[in-house]
Write a protein that holds these residues in place. Structure first.
Motif, PDB file in Angstrom:
ATOM      1  N   ARG A 136       0.822  -1.212   0.000  1.00 30.45           N
ATOM      2  CA  ARG A 136       0.000   0.000   0.000  1.00 30.45           C
ATOM      3  C   ARG A 136       0.860   1.267   0.000  1.00 30.45           C
ATOM      4  O   ARG A 136       0.476   2.285  -0.589  1.00 30.45           O
ATOM      5  N   SER A 137       2.031   1.236   0.648  1.00 29.21           N
ATOM      6  CA  SER A 137       2.832   2.461   0.760  1.00 29.21           C
ATOM      7  C   SER A 137       3.981   2.459  -0.240  1.00 29.21           C
ATOM      8  O   SER A 137       4.440   1.409  -0.694  1.00 29.21           O
ATOM      9  N   TRP A 138       4.424   3.667  -0.552  1.00 33.03           N
ATOM     10  CA  TRP A 138       5.628   3.824  -1.383  1.00 33.03           C
ATOM     11  C   TRP A 138       6.810   3.159  -0.684  1.00 33.03           C
ATOM     12  O   TRP A 138       7.654   2.523  -1.319  1.00 33.03           O
ATOM     13  N   GLY A 139       6.866   3.264   0.631  1.00 39.77           N
ATOM     14  CA  GLY A 139       7.968   2.673   1.374  1.00 39.77           C
ATOM     15  C   GLY A 139       8.050   1.169   1.244  1.00 39.77           C
ATOM     16  O   GLY A 139       9.118   0.571   1.453  1.00 39.77           O
ATOM     17  N   SER A 140       6.935   0.503   0.904  1.00 34.28           N
ATOM     18  CA  SER A 140       6.960  -0.960   0.766  1.00 34.28           C
ATOM     19  C   SER A 140       7.905  -1.403  -0.339  1.00 34.28           C
ATOM     20  O   SER A 140       8.400  -2.530  -0.331  1.00 34.28           O
ATOM     21  N   LEU A 141       8.171  -0.522  -1.287  1.00 36.05           N
ATOM     22  CA  LEU A 141       9.109  -0.834  -2.366  1.00 36.05           C
ATOM     23  C   LEU A 141      10.554  -0.749  -1.901  1.00 36.05           C
ATOM     24  O   LEU A 141      11.471  -1.125  -2.641  1.00 36.05           O
ATOM     25  N   TYR A 142      10.756  -0.260  -0.670  1.00 36.52           N
ATOM     26  CA  TYR A 142      12.103  -0.066  -0.130  1.00 36.52           C
ATOM     27  C   TYR A 142      12.290  -0.789   1.199  1.00 36.52           C
ATOM     28  O   TYR A 142      13.244  -0.517   1.914  1.00 36.52           O
ATOM     29  N   GLY A 143      11.368  -1.690   1.540  1.00 33.20           N
ATOM     30  CA  GLY A 143      11.550  -2.483   2.756  1.00 33.20           C
ATOM     31  C   GLY A 143      10.531  -2.261   3.848  1.00 33.20           C
ATOM     32  O   GLY A 143      10.536  -2.993   4.848  1.00 33.20           O
ATOM     33  N   ALA A 144       9.654  -1.268   3.709  1.00 35.13           N
ATOM     34  CA  ALA A 144       8.620  -1.060   4.721  1.00 35.13           C
ATOM     35  C   ALA A 144       7.617  -2.212   4.668  1.00 35.13           C
ATOM     36  O   ALA A 144       7.417  -2.840   3.628  1.00 35.13           O
ATOM     37  N   ASP A 145       6.982  -2.489   5.808  1.00 36.37           N
ATOM     38  CA  ASP A 145       6.119  -3.665   5.899  1.00 36.37           C
ATOM     39  C   ASP A 145       4.658  -3.362   5.590  1.00 36.37           C
ATOM     40  O   ASP A 145       3.769  -4.158   5.916  1.00 36.37           O
TER      41      ASP A 145
END
Length: 617
Positions: free
Chosen positions: A607-616
């Motif tokens: 769901r988040s942009w951060g998920s593409l960089y390791g966010a859960d």
């Protein structure tokens, strides 16, 4: 009717402000006559720059030609607003300086869709940037209306922004609050509103003639207007912000900044933002500082501190030395403080009423045409997930990022016709690694990851113009080793130095202007002509992204796009269709450049942009 007169280039011009129905009828008669003569200049005055903020108002809409302007008091509503809307719709061609702003204002606050207005718009700011993209700090005129008017129309052309700021101050307002607070019928406010469209109307034909004289292709002008329109569409969509996460993040970052500040204080640094204190403390710890600022003080910026903390540009350990604890604390303390203010807090304070951040996308931000995005989104560290976690896809959507693969090196290989590089990119397969390829080419089959890192630094030094000292700092290697690596790089790929010499000669013969692969004019600084490699590659990479955006729109995917970031397109796509749409994005961003395949990878996140960089999440 309020009427004001002014002199521009020794000619008297008139600014009319209709006050009643009879005055508006006269405006209508002028509009029909003016549109037969040619394009009509269009502009707006508003309460500020944050178009989507609560309480934002469209105050005036003004129309003009080279001699006459009409300022319609849109804020009064009724016939004033209706005439303004209908007049825009009946214009066959319009001239706007910095069109994207006015497109979005009129789209949001007047019901004039940017898709309807953009095709009939010529943006004089785009024309000026294609003539000379340099800002005043770089030796150019810049792309603001006042300096352009002073250069092309009248050296005494009024500085409407500066003049209005003085009026704001005299009324007790600041530069920021004056736009909303100044009385709607203040004479200076209305005069300057009208003069802006008259200047724009006069500027356009002059810039067109200069573009023709310089041989800039019409296709490039059209292309830049298309890119501007697509960027405006993305800005209008905005980014959905996880407000609960952003608020908590702001608190965590404030605590982190305080914690690292306490560590720095143990070494005598009361403020991590004080270069003098940091330099004195580091010298006291035995560190050697050699670089200086323009003012002559010892430099302690990130470029200096990262190697002392044994960190590379991505904040990963280099392993070249024992990390200096003060340098590490200063870096992390300043980063936490900056992130807290620049990102987390701004995400909360700049939100629209719909909870979105509408970051402005500048398609022609750099001399090379590279794009930029406001609100710090263009400067996020490449590996960060903490800030990106605050940006969400739409409900039921996931984030998809499609990124060019090694585009800088592929562009370099294509433009300089580097035989061995081109062969590797063509025949190396989907897992081809240009930097390990280079390491093995020079060091043999036993090349190590460390060799790869050094030759990667050497390659990027070619693309970005980095010298021996800079590459050594970024890789953690000794300068002597980097010097040997760069020399070996030149022997392996001699075409790069030959291309650089050829491009510099061409620029010297063209009054220090290099013409890019797409016909873009790239002025060089005489004492830094070696930057031509950087400019050529960066400009071509930007235009590959621009072509990819055109492909994306043709494929019907523009509605999903949220940001162009460096060599990446970020999109919010329906989760159920994510695989299919990601493949289509990847197809749109794959192409050929002078025989070199330009490839892209699409990654599907959560769901988040951060998920593409390791966010859960």
């Amino acid at each position: 009717m309020l009427t004001f007169r002014h002199t521009i280039a020794s000619e008297s011009v008139t600014v009319n402000v209709p006050e009643d129905a009879a005055d508006l009828k006269l405006f209508w008669e002028w509009l029909y006559r003016a549109r037969e003569r040619g394009p009509i200049a269009l502009d707006t005055e508003t309460t500020g720059l944050n178009i989507y903020s609560a309480g934002y108002r469209l105050r005036t809409v003004q129309f003009g030609d080279a001699h006459e302007a009409w300022v319609l008091l849109y804020e009064r509503g009724g016939w004033h607003a209706q005439y303004a809307r209908e007049a825009i719709q009946r214009c066959r061609e319009v001239l706007i300086h910095n069109a994207a702003f006015d497109w979005l204002v009129l789209d949001e606050h007047a019901g004039i869709r940017l898709e309807d207005l953009a095709p009939w718009t010529t943006d004089t700011r785009i024309l000026a940037a294609l003539i000379d993209p340099r800002q005043p700090s770089e030796g150019g005129v810049g792309t603001a209306l006042k300096p352009l008017s002073a250069k092309w129309i009248d050296p005494a052309a009024p500085d409407t922004q500066g003049g209005l700021t003085k009026v704001f101050n005299s009324l007790g307002f600041t530069k920021e609050t004056g736009w909303a607070g100044i009385p709607l019928t203040h004479p200076t406010f209305l005069l300057y509103a009208g003069l802006d469209v008259i200047l724009t109307a006069r500027l356009a034909p002059m810039l067109r003639r200069e573009l023709e004289r310089l041989g800039v292709r019409d296709q490039l002008v059209t292309y830049e207007h298309e890119i501007a329109r697509m960027c405006a569409v993305m800005q209008r969509a905005g980014l959905l912000v996880d407000q609960e996460y952003a608020a908590a993040l702001a608190g965590r970052l404030a605590e982190e900044a305080e914690r690292h500040g306490a560590v720095a204080a143990r070494y005598g640094v009361a403020s991590v933002g004080s270069p003098g204190q940091v330099a004195e403390a580091l010298l006291g710890m035995g560190e050697r500082l050699t670089e200086r600022t323009k003012g002559g003080a010892l430099a302690t910026d990130k470029a200096v501190l990262l190697p002392l903390a044994d960190l590379d540009r991505d904040w990963q350990r280099i392993g070249a030395r024992t990390a200096n604890p003060l340098a590490d604390a200063v870096l992390r303390g300043k980063r936490a403080s900056k992130w807290g203010v620049t990102y987390a807090e701004r995400f909360m304070t700049k939100l629209s009423t719909a909870g979105r951040l509408h970051a402005a996308i500048s398609p022609l931000a750099a001399r090379t045409g590279r794009m930029s995005v406001t609100d710090g989104l263009h400067q996020l560290p490449s590996s960060d997930h903490v800030i990106r976690r605050a940006i969400l896809a739409e409900p039921g959507h996931v984030m998809v990022s499609t990124d060019f693969q090694a585009v800088e090196m592929r562009v370099l290989a294509a433009l300089a016709n580097v035989r061995r590089m081109k062969d590797g990119f063509v025949n190396g397969g989907s897992d081809f690694d240009i930097h390990m390829f280079t390491a093995k080419l020079i060091k043999g089959r036993n090349a190590t990851p460390r060799h790869r890192k050094i030759f990667k630094g050497a390659g990027f030094g070619k693309v970005y113009g980095g010298g021996i000292t800079t590459i050594a700092r970024q890789t953690g290697a000794e300068e002597s080793e980097i010097a040997q690596a760069v020399a070996a790089y030149d022997r392996a790929f001699p075409e790069i130095k030959r291309a650089s010499s050829r491009w510099q000669r061409q620029a010297f013969q063209n009054r220090m202007v290099f013409i890019s692969a797409t016909g873009r004019r790239l002025p060089l600084d005489r004492d830094r002509s070696y930057s031509v490699v950087n400019y050529a590659c960066q400009s071509a990479a930007r235009d590959l992204l621009g072509q990819a955006m055109l492909n994306v729109e043709s494929a019907g995917l523009l509605e999903f796009c949220r940001l162009p970031i460096h060599d990446e397109l970020l999109a919010s796509v329906p989760q159920r269709d994510a695989d299919e749409i990601a493949r289509e994005f990847q197809r749109c961003m794959s192409m050929d450049l002078y025989g070199v395949p330009i490839t892209a990878d699409a990654e599907i996140g959560g769901r988040s942009w951060g998920s593409l960089y390791g966010a859960d999440y």
